[in-house]
Design an enzyme around this catalytic site. Structure first.
Site, PDB file in Angstrom:
ATOM      1  N   TYR A 142      11.778  -5.142  -2.109  1.00  0.00           N
ATOM      2  CA  TYR A 142      12.076  -6.245  -1.207  1.00  0.00           C
ATOM      3  C   TYR A 142      13.395  -6.935  -1.538  1.00  0.00           C
ATOM      4  O   TYR A 142      14.029  -7.509  -0.660  1.00  0.00           O
ATOM      5  CB  TYR A 142      10.955  -7.291  -1.254  1.00  0.00           C
ATOM      6  CG  TYR A 142       9.789  -6.995  -0.352  1.00  0.00           C
ATOM      7  CD1 TYR A 142       9.005  -5.872  -0.555  1.00  0.00           C
ATOM      8  CD2 TYR A 142       9.470  -7.847   0.695  1.00  0.00           C
ATOM      9  CE1 TYR A 142       7.922  -5.607   0.259  1.00  0.00           C
ATOM     10  CE2 TYR A 142       8.384  -7.593   1.520  1.00  0.00           C
ATOM     11  CZ  TYR A 142       7.611  -6.470   1.294  1.00  0.00           C
ATOM     12  OH  TYR A 142       6.551  -6.219   2.113  1.00  0.00           O
ATOM     13  N   LYS A 192       2.855   4.081  -9.427  1.00  0.00           N
ATOM     14  CA  LYS A 192       3.100   5.482  -9.083  1.00  0.00           C
ATOM     15  C   LYS A 192       3.827   6.103 -10.279  1.00  0.00           C
ATOM     16  O   LYS A 192       4.943   6.623 -10.172  1.00  0.00           O
ATOM     17  CB  LYS A 192       3.923   5.550  -7.778  1.00  0.00           C
ATOM     18  CG  LYS A 192       4.084   6.926  -7.200  1.00  0.00           C
ATOM     19  CD  LYS A 192       2.810   7.503  -6.565  1.00  0.00           C
ATOM     20  CE  LYS A 192       3.031   8.948  -6.155  1.00  0.00           C
ATOM     21  NZ  LYS A 192       1.806   9.611  -5.681  1.00  0.00           N
ATOM     22  N   ASP A 224      -1.662   6.002  -4.285  1.00  0.00           N
ATOM     23  CA  ASP A 224      -2.316   6.827  -3.257  1.00  0.00           C
ATOM     24  C   ASP A 224      -3.813   6.950  -3.541  1.00  0.00           C
ATOM     25  O   ASP A 224      -4.658   6.803  -2.650  1.00  0.00           O
ATOM     26  CB  ASP A 224      -1.648   8.210  -3.128  1.00  0.00           C
ATOM     27  CG  ASP A 224      -1.449   8.915  -4.463  1.00  0.00           C
ATOM     28  OD1 ASP A 224      -1.617   8.283  -5.528  1.00  0.00           O
ATOM     29  OD2 ASP A 224      -1.122  10.124  -4.445  1.00  0.00           O
ATOM     30  N   ASP A 248       1.774  -5.242  -0.706  1.00  0.00           N
ATOM     31  CA  ASP A 248       1.838  -5.544   0.727  1.00  0.00           C
ATOM     32  C   ASP A 248       0.898  -4.603   1.477  1.00  0.00           C
ATOM     33  O   ASP A 248       0.086  -5.026   2.307  1.00  0.00           O
ATOM     34  CB  ASP A 248       3.277  -5.370   1.228  1.00  0.00           C
ATOM     35  CG  ASP A 248       3.399  -5.645   2.721  1.00  0.00           C
ATOM     36  OD1 ASP A 248       2.815  -6.638   3.182  1.00  0.00           O
ATOM     37  OD2 ASP A 248       4.066  -4.856   3.414  1.00  0.00           O
ATOM     38  N   ASP A 252      -3.292  -5.426   3.071  1.00  0.00           N
ATOM     39  CA  ASP A 252      -3.733  -5.224   4.464  1.00  0.00           C
ATOM     40  C   ASP A 252      -4.970  -4.322   4.493  1.00  0.00           C
ATOM     41  O   ASP A 252      -5.904  -4.547   5.261  1.00  0.00           O
ATOM     42  CB  ASP A 252      -2.629  -4.567   5.313  1.00  0.00           C
ATOM     43  CG  ASP A 252      -1.774  -5.607   6.037  1.00  0.00           C
ATOM     44  OD1 ASP A 252      -1.647  -6.741   5.523  1.00  0.00           O
ATOM     45  OD2 ASP A 252      -1.237  -5.286   7.116  1.00  0.00           O
TER      46      ASP A 252
HETATM   47  C1  IPM Z   1       3.069 -10.289   4.166  1.00  0.00           C
HETATM   48  C2  IPM Z   1       3.958  -9.861   5.302  1.00  0.00           C
HETATM   49  C3  IPM Z   1       5.408 -10.072   4.884  1.00  0.00           C
HETATM   50  C4  IPM Z   1       5.672  -9.166   3.703  1.00  0.00           C
HETATM   51  C5  IPM Z   1       6.432  -9.830   6.005  1.00  0.00           C
HETATM   52  C6  IPM Z   1       6.136 -10.683   7.220  1.00  0.00           C
HETATM   53  C7  IPM Z   1       7.837 -10.052   5.529  1.00  0.00           C
HETATM   54  O1  IPM Z   1       3.697  -8.550   5.667  1.00  0.00           O
HETATM   55  O2  IPM Z   1       3.151 -11.448   3.732  1.00  0.00           O
HETATM   56  O3  IPM Z   1       2.286  -9.452   3.707  1.00  0.00           O
HETATM   57  O4  IPM Z   1       5.978  -7.976   3.865  1.00  0.00           O
HETATM   58  O5  IPM Z   1       5.586  -9.647   2.575  1.00  0.00           O
HETATM   59 MG    MG Z   2       2.008  -7.674   4.695  1.00  0.00          MG
END
Ligand code: IPM
Ligand code: MG
Length: 364
Positions: A142, A192, A224, A248, A252
């Protein structure tokens, strides 16, 4: 009376609505616990671009620095999608993380029993899942340099750099061990290391630090494999620690495993500042309709009470009130199920606030 100053950054899309409802929950905490919150609003994201040309105006950053904690809604939307990466609303988020050195992002994901059918996994697989992803938030791909699109021999080359210093790894790993110590004492470190040098270093630091936490069991997984194990045996995870990029993605995944992204809170902490925000985004498609699920933001505020203000009892009360509300069958559309009572953003918050009142009195 204890007084706390909260910087309120509503942001874009559904941000203003879900933050507005969360402030009502915090006002109820004032009533029930005799504490006082001072809310001061600041701009971030697309609204900040529209009003000032900058997704994170200096004024907002100053406001955050003089507050005891920061509550954020969400940023971004189609209106700003065509701006260059460097000037998008998301850049405001990335900059606030970096400027306030919020290096540890805590993303708890647990199954709420009344929502167990909302998970795409079978109930017997997902039952009992209660994990927390500790994602490093200020380094990695990032922020690594060099970055950009360059020209080499007349062809374009895209470059990003995965990079971590030893100290950056150590401080987030320590935080994860501290959290694991207070939970079920299991830490999964994700990397990894079979391919990446950065990951080799990461693993070494985790091993070094584990000597200081002999009571915590450590497991190393390649990213993975971890993605796969999370859907196969989600309830076996306790604390997961990993870098910015892998974190990240995995957070999710954790979100969908437990049912709804609309339920997931987060805390981003450094040594001085802390920011609380839902894991989900600004959902521009449902903005202004009054149907967004405010629970992730309400639970983020609950984390704020616990971690930044030491108000564990108030935090517990909010969580119990959310659980009770779900048990009673109240649902926003994102978590609707057969036979539920479907309501909007404001109504579900009303139910949560009523349950806070009721549970508080049941207790005494
Ligand atoms: C999160 C989001 C952010 C990230 C984006 C919106 C920049 O996906 O907070 O997980 O990638 O960190
Ligand atoms: Mg995210």
């Amino acid at each position: 009376m204890q007084r706390f100053r909260i910087a309120v950054l509503r942001g874009d899309g559904i941000g203003p609505e879900i933050v507005g409802e969360t402030l009502r929950v915090l006002k109820k905490v004032e009533d029930l616990f005799g504490v006082s919150f001072e809310f001061e609003e600041g701009l971030i994201g697309g609204v900040a671009i529209d009003k000032t040309g900058d997704p994170l105006p200096e004024e907002t950053l100053e406001l955050c620095k003089r507050s005891d904690a920061i509550l954020l809604g969400a940023v971004g939307g189609p209106k700003w999608d065509d701006l260059p990466t460097d000037r998008k609303p998301e850049k405001g988020l990335l900059r606030i993380r970096k400027d306030l050195d919020l290096y540890a992002n805590l993303r708890p994901a647990k199954v709420w029993d009344p929502l167990i059918d909302a998970s795409p996994l079978k109930p017997e697989v997902v039952r009992g899942t209660d994990m927390i992803v500790v994602r490093e938030l200020t380094g990695d791909l990032y922020y690594g340099e060099p970055r950009g699109v360059f020209e080499e021999n007349g062809k374009r080359v895209g470059v990003n750099t995965m990079m971590y210093t030893e100290d950056e790894i150590r401080r987030v790993v320590r935080k994860a061990f501290e959290i694991a110590k207070k939970r079920r004492k299991k830490l999964t470190s994700v990397d990894k290391a079979n391919v990446l040098e950065v990951s080799g270093l990461w693993r070494e630091i985790v091993e070094e630090e584990s000597k200081n936490y002999p009571e915590v069991e450590v497991e190393h997984l390649y990213v993975d494999n971890c993605a796969m194990q999370m859907v196969r045996r989600p309830s076996s995870f306790d604390v997961i620690v990993t870098g910015n990029m892998f974190g990240d993605i995995l957070s999710d995944e954790a979100g969908v495993i437990v049912g709804s992204l609309g339920m997931l809170p987060s805390a981003s902490m450094g040594d001085r500042y802390a920011l609380y925000e839902p894991v989900h985004g600004s959902a521009p498609d449902i903005a202004g309709k009054g149907i967004a699920n405010p629970i992730a933001t309400i639970l983020s505020a609950s984390m704020m009470l616990r971690f930044s203000f030491g108000l564990a009892e108030a935090s517990d009360l909010i969580e119990k009130a959310v659980e009770r509300t779900l048990e009673e069958g109240w649902r926003t559309p994102d978590i609707r199920s057969e036979g539920c009572k479907e309501v909007g953003t404001k109504e579900i918050t009303d139910r949560i606030i009523e349950n806070m009142e009721r549970l508080r009195h049941e207790k005494v």
